[in-house]
Design a protein around this motif. Structure first.
Motif, short mmCIF file in Angstrom:
data_model
loop_
_atom_site.label_atom_id
_atom_site.label_comp_id
_atom_site.label_asym_id
_atom_site.label_seq_id
_atom_site.Cartn_x
_atom_site.Cartn_y
_atom_site.Cartn_z
N VAL A 72 0.84 -1.20 0.00
CA VAL A 72 0.00 0.00 0.00
C VAL A 72 0.87 1.25 0.00
N LEU A 73 1.99 1.17 0.75
CA LEU A 73 2.90 2.31 0.82
C LEU A 73 3.50 2.62 -0.56
N ILE A 74 3.89 1.58 -1.28
CA ILE A 74 4.46 1.78 -2.63
C ILE A 74 3.41 2.38 -3.56
N LEU A 75 2.18 1.86 -3.47
CA LEU A 75 1.09 2.41 -4.29
C LEU A 75 0.87 3.89 -3.97
N ASN A 76 0.88 4.21 -2.67
CA ASN A 76 0.69 5.61 -2.25
C ASN A 76 1.80 6.49 -2.81
N ILE A 77 3.04 6.00 -2.75
CA ILE A 77 4.17 6.79 -3.25
C ILE A 77 4.03 7.03 -4.76
N ILE A 78 3.65 5.96 -5.50
CA ILE A 78 3.46 6.11 -6.96
C ILE A 78 2.37 7.13 -7.24
N LEU A 79 1.26 7.05 -6.49
CA LEU A 79 0.15 7.98 -6.71
C LEU A 79 0.56 9.42 -6.39
N LEU A 80 1.33 9.59 -5.31
CA LEU A 80 1.76 10.95 -4.93
C LEU A 80 2.72 11.52 -5.97
N VAL A 81 3.61 10.68 -6.50
CA VAL A 81 4.53 11.15 -7.56
C VAL A 81 3.72 11.55 -8.79
N LEU A 82 2.70 10.73 -9.15
CA LEU A 82 1.85 11.06 -10.29
C LEU A 82 1.10 12.37 -10.05
N PHE A 83 0.68 12.59 -8.81
CA PHE A 83 -0.05 13.82 -8.45
C PHE A 83 0.83 15.06 -8.67
N VAL A 84 2.07 14.98 -8.18
CA VAL A 84 2.98 16.13 -8.32
C VAL A 84 3.39 16.31 -9.78
N VAL A 85 3.71 15.20 -10.46
CA VAL A 85 4.13 15.29 -11.87
C VAL A 85 2.97 15.81 -12.74
N GLY A 86 1.76 15.37 -12.44
CA GLY A 86 0.58 15.86 -13.17
C GLY A 86 0.41 17.36 -13.00
N ALA A 87 0.60 17.85 -11.77
CA ALA A 87 0.46 19.29 -11.51
C ALA A 87 1.55 20.07 -12.26
N VAL A 88 2.79 19.56 -12.22
CA VAL A 88 3.89 20.25 -12.91
C VAL A 88 3.66 20.25 -14.43
N TRP A 89 3.22 19.11 -14.96
CA TRP A 89 2.96 19.02 -16.41
C TRP A 89 1.83 19.98 -16.82
N THR A 90 0.81 20.07 -15.97
CA THR A 90 -0.30 21.00 -16.24
C THR A 90 0.22 22.43 -16.41
N MET A 91 1.21 22.78 -15.60
CA MET A 91 1.73 24.15 -15.67
C MET A 91 2.76 24.32 -16.79
N MET A 92 3.50 23.26 -17.11
CA MET A 92 4.61 23.40 -18.06
C MET A 92 4.16 23.35 -19.51
N THR A 93 3.09 22.65 -19.81
CA THR A 93 2.71 22.46 -21.20
C THR A 93 2.28 23.77 -21.85
N THR A 94 2.55 23.89 -23.15
CA THR A 94 2.32 25.17 -23.84
C THR A 94 0.84 25.35 -24.18
N ARG A 95 0.20 24.32 -24.67
CA ARG A 95 -1.19 24.45 -25.10
C ARG A 95 -2.14 24.42 -23.90
N LEU A 96 -3.10 25.35 -23.92
CA LEU A 96 -4.05 25.44 -22.80
C LEU A 96 -4.92 24.19 -22.71
N LEU A 97 -5.23 23.62 -23.88
CA LEU A 97 -6.06 22.41 -23.89
C LEU A 97 -5.35 21.27 -23.15
N HIS A 98 -4.04 21.17 -23.37
CA HIS A 98 -3.26 20.14 -22.66
C HIS A 98 -3.27 20.42 -21.15
N SER A 99 -3.23 21.72 -20.81
CA SER A 99 -3.28 22.10 -19.39
C SER A 99 -4.59 21.63 -18.75
#
Lengths: 106, 164
Positions: free
Chosen positions: B2-29
């Motif tokens: 469960v701990l490994i699953l939580n860590i993977i989900l948290l990494v996805l959460f942070v990476v998703g937020a960063v990608w939302t901000m970094m991408t150029t197209r608003l639709l991708h955001s």
């Protein structure tokens, strides 16, 4: 507090703080009104996770869920009204760039 | 596990937020925001909050994404040349966001946060439905008031002037 709970608190707390930083950074750095709104959404995601985490750690998940639902409702209303403002700004200026509306008076 | 699953989900959460901000197209955001909401939903399920998770999935991942995509469609479409210029401007101001996030992660990992505080007594009532309807009914009144305020705000913003 058990050791497992402390690990959960630390992991989720760090992740929520990082997302909070991303949201603040976006609000400071962006010049696009729609992207600023998306940054605001990211900020509220981090706050929602903080509330749910606090409820989980203290054993008050019911109260935390009630607060999170209230936050989600407020978030949606803020987004809807803000999108209306953005569309009005776009219809006047043909742009959603904040630099275009810095000299607005009155 | 469960701990490994939580860590993977948290990494996805942070990476998703960063990608939302970094991408150029608003639709991708907007799509990135929906992805971040979906990951947050799973995290909320992991933290024993299913009702709030369902709200998050239906409202934030569904409705808010639809609102953003509609708004992006209603605004001006950028040309290929404008996109190249925008990409350069965005890279100039956003290129060090991942560095800031990684640095903050390292600093937060090194700081020792005391977590051995005393927890309060367990609550008498922990059912979210009972809490919402019996204990926090003023919140519901506030939510209705805010919804009506939102409707009034949108009507005022899009009201047609008599001079038009």
């Amino acid at each position: 507090m058990t050791n497992d709970m402390a690990v959960v608190l630390w992991l989720f707390g760090v992740a929520a703080a990082l997302v909070l930083i991303v949201g603040f950074y976006c609000l400071i750095a962006t010049v696009n009104l729609i992207r600023a709104l998306i940054g605001l959404e990211i900020l509220t995601k981090a706050v929602t996770l903080f509330i749910i985490l606090a409820g989980y750690v203290t054993g008050r998940t019911g109260l935390a869920q009630a607060l999170a639902i209230t936050l989600i409702i407020i978030e949606v209303v803020v987004v809807v009204v803000a999108v209306g403002v953005v569309l009005c700004v776009f219809s006047h200026n043909k742009s959603v760039d904040v630099r275009m509306i810095r000299n607005v008076k009155g | 596990m469960v701990l490994i699953l939580n860590i993977i989900l948290l990494v996805l959460f942070v990476v998703g937020a960063v990608w939302t901000m970094m991408t150029t197209r608003l639709l991708h955001s907007a799509v990135g925001l929906a992805f971040t909401s979906a990951v947050l939903t799973v995290l909320m399920f992991q933290l024993d909050s299913p009702l709030a998770a369902v709200f998050e999935l239906s409202v934030c991942a569904g409705l808010v994404s639809a609102i953003f995509i509609s708004t992006i469609m209603l605004t001006k479409r950028v040309t290929a040349e404008e996109l190249i210029v925008q990409r350069k401007i965005r890279l100039a101001s956003f290129w060090f966001l991942p560095i800031v996030v990684v640095a903050a992660a390292i600093v937060l990992s090194l700081i020792h946060i005391p977590v051995d505080f005393k927890l309060p007594e367990p609550p008498v009532e922990n059912n979210v439905k009972n809490i919402m309807w019996n204990l926090r009914h003023l919140d519901l009144m506030g939510q209705i008031a805010i919804l009506l305020t939102g409707v009034f705000g949108v009507v005022t913003l899009f009201k047609e002037s008599k001079h038009d």
